[in-house]
Design an enzyme around this catalytic site. Structure first.
Site, mmCIF file in Angstrom:
data_model
loop_
_atom_site.group_PDB
_atom_site.id
_atom_site.type_symbol
_atom_site.label_atom_id
_atom_site.label_comp_id
_atom_site.label_asym_id
_atom_site.label_seq_id
_atom_site.Cartn_x
_atom_site.Cartn_y
_atom_site.Cartn_z
ATOM 1 C CG HIS A 252 -2.502 -2.084 -7.082
ATOM 2 N ND1 HIS A 252 -3.590 -2.413 -6.314
ATOM 3 C CD2 HIS A 252 -2.656 -0.767 -7.401
ATOM 4 C CE1 HIS A 252 -4.363 -1.350 -6.163
ATOM 5 N NE2 HIS A 252 -3.819 -0.341 -6.822
ATOM 6 C CG ASP A 275 -1.862 3.169 -2.698
ATOM 7 O OD1 ASP A 275 -2.199 4.235 -2.149
ATOM 8 O OD2 ASP A 275 -1.787 3.039 -3.938
#
Length: 389
Positions: A252, A275
């Site tokens: 990410h 996440d």
């Protein structure tokens, strides 16, 4: 129980040689090394020579793992998630929602509230992170566009009531209609507000911070980026004292950018989150989420349009990655323990190895692998059908 001979990360986040005494789920005493002799009245002594003892990890952003999701609306789902979390060193967490219709959110929130009251078997459920549905269509990421809507205090109040007043954090886009009023009203009620999935420019984001936004959800991802002429929401977050969270899976956010944020924010205002989604624990597989197929290839989850659909990397793996990216081990642990505890206002009982705090403890080996996890002094055994054998 007495924990002896471990290399303990103390409340000042320095490793030292001390022994820890646990009673009734809390840390009762801390003894200097060699200063305590085991006595007969203590039933159990755990010799941890050669291992590290650190505070339990706290994950403020997770949607699920091991094919179970926080939105399922059942005790079984949250309980299995809590066990999987604990097997990876997480001792407390915020189940995180995604954009959905009111009825689906209400069902999930009511269930999570019940799980808090009943208590799960693994990592403790602290509260709810409400991620969406008050987001920008332009930067919705893996959120479903059909569920996005403007912020509503009335809707939030209904959801908060059905949750048992357990919503602790809301992620929203501050440029949406009515967002500033929403931010002001709820931040005055001590609800933590974070900016996320936002197309806000720098000035709008700074206004939101002045109005009560205190956090940035998965910094860089699904928000206006940092440009030398237009700093965007990312620039506003970095050019302020708010906390920022990053997904430290190496996918990410580039490691160089993680190091840059570390230099800007330091070890105090940076939080590492997972996440994770239902795909955490899977390598190559697929599943349905809100009517959309999510495909996992080599551990990377994506939507049918190619957007990243959250992470599959648990916090223990993120810890190892953070260290490999150049973050000091002690600081990386702070970003997963005391920092989220302070952000949530629970650092009086969580986040560090201190007398009087919950005995949320993790034993690591020299390779930073989780060996044992204790939640309030209770060992959480690794269950084969929960962690995939």
């Amino acid at each position: 129980m007495i924990f002896k001979n471990a290399k303990v990360l103390n409340e000042n986040f320095k490793f030292c040689n001390v022994d820890i005494e646990i009673q009734n789920g809390v840390i009762k005493k801390i003894y200097e090394s060699e200063g305590y002799t085991m006595q007969q009245q203590h039933e159990e002594c755990l010799n941890l020579k050669g291992f590290m003892l650190i505070p339990g990890l706290i994950d403020i952003h997770t949607h699920g793992c091991s094919k179970r999701g926080c939105m399922e609306g059942s005790f079984e789902a949250i309980n299995e998630i809590s066990l999987f979390m604990a097997s990876h060193g997480v001792t407390s967490f915020l189940p995180t929602s995604r954009s959905e219709i009111y009825e689906t959110l209400a069902k999930a929130f009511k269930n999570i509230g019940a799980c808090i009251e009943k208590e799960v078997e693994g990592a403790e459920v602290l509260g709810i992170h409400m991620e969406g549905p008050y987001f920008s269509e332009k930067l919705k990421g893996a959120q479903s566009e059909k569920f996005l809507r403007e912020p509503s205090v009335e809707e939030f109040n209904r959801l908060q009531k059905v949750s048992g007043n357990n919503i602790m954090l809301i992620s929203l886009a501050p440029e949406t209609s009515g967002a500033m009023e929403f931010i002001r009203e709820l931040s005055n009620k001590k609800i933590r507000i974070s900016m996320a999935h936002t197309s806000a420019d720098y000035n709008t984001a700074k206004d939101a911070i002045e109005n009560g936004v205190s956090h940035a959800t998965h910094l860089f991802n699904a928000m206006t980026g940092l440009n030398h002429r237009e700093p965007g929401a990312t620039g506003a977050a970095l050019d302020s004292d708010i906390t920022v969270e990053l997904i430290c899976d190496g996918i990410h956010v580039h490691p160089a950018v993680i190091r840059l944020v570390y230099k800007i924010k330091g070890s105090e205002n940076m939080i590492i989150v997972s996440d994770t989604v239902e795909a955490a624990g899977l390598v190559n597989d697929s599943y349905m989420r809100s009517g959309e197929k999510i495909t996992v290839t080599d551990g990377i989850a994506r939507t049918s349009t190619g957007n990243l659909a959250g992470s599959t990397t648990m916090l223990d793996s993120s810890l190892k990655k953070a260290v490999s990216f150049g973050i000091r081990l002690e600081d990386a642990i702070k970003m997963m323990t005391i920092n989220p505890a302070r952000f949530l206002g629970i650092d009086n009982r969580k986040g560090s190895i201190s007398i009087g705090k919950d005995a949320d403890l993790v034993v690591l080996n020299s390779s930073l692998e989780v060996v044992k996890t204790f939640v309030k002094g209770k060992i959480i055994e690794k269950v084969s059908n929960i962690i995939g054998g």
